[in-house]
Design an enzyme around this catalytic site. Structure first.
Site, short mmCIF file in Angstrom:
data_model
loop_
_atom_site.label_atom_id
_atom_site.label_comp_id
_atom_site.label_asym_id
_atom_site.label_seq_id
_atom_site.Cartn_x
_atom_site.Cartn_y
_atom_site.Cartn_z
N LYS A 169 0.89 -1.18 0.00
CA LYS A 169 0.00 0.00 0.00
C LYS A 169 0.92 1.22 0.00
O LYS A 169 1.66 1.45 0.96
CB LYS A 169 -0.88 -0.05 1.25
CG LYS A 169 -1.45 1.28 1.74
CD LYS A 169 -2.41 1.93 0.79
CE LYS A 169 -3.08 3.16 1.43
NZ LYS A 169 -2.17 4.22 1.82
N GLY A 179 2.73 1.94 11.44
CA GLY A 179 2.00 3.20 11.43
C GLY A 179 1.36 3.47 12.77
O GLY A 179 1.79 2.95 13.80
N SER A 180 0.30 4.27 12.73
CA SER A 180 -0.32 4.73 13.97
C SER A 180 -1.18 3.65 14.62
O SER A 180 -1.62 2.70 13.96
CB SER A 180 -1.21 5.94 13.66
OG SER A 180 -2.25 5.54 12.79
N GLY A 207 -3.56 1.24 12.52
CA GLY A 207 -3.24 -0.17 12.68
C GLY A 207 -4.40 -0.94 13.28
O GLY A 207 -4.73 -2.05 12.85
N GLU A 220 3.10 -2.75 13.74
CA GLU A 220 4.08 -2.05 14.59
C GLU A 220 3.57 -0.64 14.74
O GLU A 220 3.49 0.11 13.76
CB GLU A 220 5.46 -2.05 13.92
CG GLU A 220 6.05 -3.42 13.73
CD GLU A 220 6.47 -4.07 15.04
OE1 GLU A 220 6.69 -3.35 16.03
OE2 GLU A 220 6.55 -5.31 15.07
N CYS A 242 8.91 6.46 16.15
CA CYS A 242 8.09 5.66 17.06
C CYS A 242 8.88 5.36 18.34
O CYS A 242 8.31 5.00 19.36
CB CYS A 242 7.68 4.36 16.39
SG CYS A 242 9.09 3.43 15.76
P1 NAP Z 1 -0.70 6.03 9.62
O1 NAP Z 1 -1.42 7.30 9.44
O2 NAP Z 1 -1.34 5.02 10.48
O3 NAP Z 1 -0.47 5.46 8.13
C1 NAP Z 1 0.20 4.25 7.85
C2 NAP Z 1 -0.42 3.61 6.62
O4 NAP Z 1 -1.67 3.04 6.97
C3 NAP Z 1 -0.72 4.58 5.49
O5 NAP Z 1 -0.52 3.95 4.25
C4 NAP Z 1 -2.17 4.90 5.70
O6 NAP Z 1 -2.78 5.27 4.51
C5 NAP Z 1 -2.71 3.56 6.16
N1 NAP Z 1 -3.92 3.70 6.98
C6 NAP Z 1 -4.01 4.30 8.18
N2 NAP Z 1 -5.26 4.20 8.66
C7 NAP Z 1 -5.98 3.52 7.72
C8 NAP Z 1 -7.33 3.09 7.64
N3 NAP Z 1 -8.19 3.34 8.63
N4 NAP Z 1 -7.72 2.42 6.54
C9 NAP Z 1 -6.86 2.17 5.54
N5 NAP Z 1 -5.57 2.55 5.56
C10 NAP Z 1 -5.13 3.21 6.63
O7 NAP Z 1 0.76 6.28 10.21
P2 NAP Z 1 1.88 7.29 9.67
O8 NAP Z 1 1.47 8.69 9.89
O9 NAP Z 1 2.28 6.90 8.34
O10 NAP Z 1 3.11 6.99 10.60
C11 NAP Z 1 3.30 7.59 11.86
C12 NAP Z 1 2.91 6.61 12.95
O11 NAP Z 1 3.63 5.41 12.74
C13 NAP Z 1 3.32 7.07 14.33
O12 NAP Z 1 2.30 6.69 15.22
C14 NAP Z 1 4.60 6.31 14.62
O13 NAP Z 1 4.87 6.12 15.98
C15 NAP Z 1 4.29 5.01 13.93
N6 NAP Z 1 5.48 4.28 13.56
C16 NAP Z 1 5.72 3.07 14.14
C17 NAP Z 1 6.87 2.38 13.83
C18 NAP Z 1 7.15 1.05 14.48
O14 NAP Z 1 8.03 0.33 13.98
N7 NAP Z 1 6.48 0.68 15.54
C19 NAP Z 1 7.78 2.88 12.90
C20 NAP Z 1 7.48 4.10 12.30
C21 NAP Z 1 6.34 4.78 12.64
P3 NAP Z 1 -3.63 6.63 4.37
O15 NAP Z 1 -2.79 7.73 4.92
O16 NAP Z 1 -3.90 6.67 2.91
O17 NAP Z 1 -4.83 6.41 5.23
#
Ligand code: NAP
Length: 468
Positions: A146, A201-202, A206, A225, A262
């Site tokens: 994605k 992601g968030s 997630g 994650e 993160c």
């Molecule tokens: P995000 O907004 O959750 O997006 C991640 C991916 O998921 C994007 O492709 C997003 O697409 C998709 N997505 C999110 N919600 C969705 C939904 N309801 N339905 C379908 N697709 C969905 O996270 P981000 O802003 O990219 O990253 C920042 C977050 O990631 C922070 O919370 C950070 O702590 C965390 N993170 C964690 C790690 C780890 O290894 N634990 C590493 C890096 C970052 P769309 O934007 O198109 O919805």
């Protein structure tokens, strides 16, 4: 390049999976190496696109490409050596059970097509060709990525490079396909032929996708994650011995990458009689406003800080003005009681350059925070040799973190075979899995035991005995 429909992307990946099901480890290694070589060759160009889309800066982004290719090659080397996912055999033992048994051989098959969602803040290392794709390809799986809306041009370029490199290694190009869009992401997780999901992601995103995976007619494993409130605790002895050094390290770690990690130190705990928080606050005026990844992320960060400022028992310290995607770092001081309220805004990740600083009167108070029943990715203890409090703090953090750091900072996840990047929920959706390190491939490999399997039906291609 236009995005595929979900059905098309999944079907093509599924067909590639059928052809790749019994691929030799060496062939998978060749695919990973081919991708790594292609990325290295275009590192500068790719980092330039990423910088335009993320503002993370060339040094960091060129370094992230190197980390990503290092990771791809680490899996390739392990596959060639037979040190991951290699068959293991219990030779037959004659006689009645329980001692006697037939020949059992445990082999690892690809789980099937894997959906991969990368995060905004690591366009390479947790992106199209990051750890999830690398480990799924290492396990012999096809991948449907994605694409992330925060770096659309980079995502498309990476997909194109990967597909060419896969074909260049003699494998089916459709081992990697991609889709784009929020609705498409949800459809991808629900698609019949998807057999597992790797998500970075968030928590909100997630969890929404995890629920889709769990509610399918055929539920599938979802390796999410997520965000984390990583604790850092300083013992009284460490605060006395090196308070200013700890204050400096804290501010550097919480603002690294504009706080968009993160693994940032989200909660600092120091003894009430130490001056560490004052010293950290004194460093804030010297810091510029920071450009966040996207306007949306900046708006959410600003709103998060406003919510904290409106919380009783909380004070927000910010030195410079913020506007638009330029956000100044903030240290948030709060009463311990305010933090311990599970409904408090303090208990949500504020993604960006901020951290919560708390004081404790005695170690038992610090343990109230360290013992919270919420998983974290990483936790740190700053202590001295023979420190009476350090042992308690280390053991408490170990109960809820995937990684525990002694006298260091949580940012920076080394790519090594035994790394553990994950943790109990809400840091991750599967506490026993890691997204970094060689064990990440185990998420996408399904164990099968072959009992008295006829030798002439063995696929020698898929079997590499463990290198002893
Ligand atoms: P995000 O907004 O959750 O997006 C991640 C991916 O998921 C994007 O492709 C997003 O697409 C998709 N997505 C999110 N919600 C969705 C939904 N309801 N339905 C379908 N697709 C969905 O996270 P981000 O802003 O990219 O990253 C920042 C977050 O990631 C922070 O919370 C950070 O702590 C965390 N993170 C964690 C790690 C780890 O290894 N634990 C590493 C890096 C970052 P769309 O934007 O198109 O919805």
């Amino acid at each position: 390049m236009t995005a595929d429909t979900v059905i098309d992307a999944v079907e093509r990946a599924h067909r590639a999976q059928q052809a790749w099901w019994v691929s030799e480890p060496q062939a998978r290694a060749a695919v990973l190496e081919s991708i790594a070589t292609a990325l290295d060759a275009q590192a500068e160009e790719l980092a330039t696109i990423a910088d335009r889309e993320t503002h993370l800066g060339m040094p960091r982004l060129v370094g992230e490409v190197a980390r990503t290719t290092f990771q791809l090659r680490m899996f390739a080397t392990a596959l060639r050596a037979g040190s991951i996912l290699a068959p293991q055999t219990d030779p037959a033992v004659p006689g009645p059970p329980p001692q006697g048994h037939p020949t059992l051989q445990r082999v690892y098959l690809p789980i099937g097509v894997v959906a991969v969602f990368g995060a905004s803040n690591f366009p390479f290392a947790f992106g199209v060709l990051g750890g999830d794709s690398a480990s799924a390809l290492a396990a012999g799986c096809a991948v449907v990525v994605k694409e992330h809306p925060a770096h659309p041009e980079l995502s498309q370029r990476l997909v194109q490079i990967a597909r060419d490199a896969i074909a260049g290694a003699g494998a089916p190009m459709d081992l990697l396909t991609s889709v784009r869009g929020v609705r498409e992401g949800a459809e991808l997780v629900a698609a019949d032929q998807i057999r597992a999901v790797g998500f970075t992601g968030s928590l909100a995103g997630g969890r929404a996708l995890y629920d889709i995976a769990a509610n399918r007619a055929t539920p599938i494993p979802f390796y999410g994650e997520l965000g984390s409130l990583n604790p850092v605790v300083v013992t009284r002895a460490a605060a006395t011995a090196r308070g200013p050094e700890i204050a400096k390290g804290y501010v550097e770690s919480m603002t690294l990458g504009a706080g968009q990690f993160c693994t940032k130190p989200a909660v600092l705990l120091v003894p009430a009689d130490s001056t560490i928080i004052d010293e950290a606050l004194a460093l804030l005026p010297g810091l510029p406003a920071m450009t966040l990844l996207t306007a949306d992320i900046a708006t959410r960060f600003d709103a998060g800080i406003a919510a904290l400022a409106a919380t009783p028992g909380v004070l927000v310290h910010r030195a410079t003005n913020s506007a638009g995607d330029q956000q100044s770092p903030a240290i948030v001081t709060a009463d311990l009681a305010a933090f311990l309220d599970p409904a408090s805004a303090l208990r949500h990740e504020c993604f960006g350059p901020s951290s919560v600083a708390l004081t404790y009167q005695d170690p038992a108070q610090a343990l109230q925070v360290l013992n919270l029943d919420e998983g974290v990715l990483v936790g740190c203890v700053h202590g001295e040799d023979d420190d009476p409090d350090a042992h308690l703090f280390l053991r408490a953090i170990e109960q809820r973190a995937g990684r525990v750091v002694w006298n260091g900072w949580p940012t920076g996840v080394a790519v090594t075979p035994e790394q553990m990047h994950g943790g109990p929920y809400p840091a991750a959706t599967a506490s026993t899995a890691t997204s970094v390190g060689l064990h990440a491939a185990e998420r996408f490999a399904r164990p099968v035991v072959r009992q008295d399997w006829p030798a002439h039906h063995s696929n020698p291609a898929a079997i590499v005995e463990r290198a002893e």
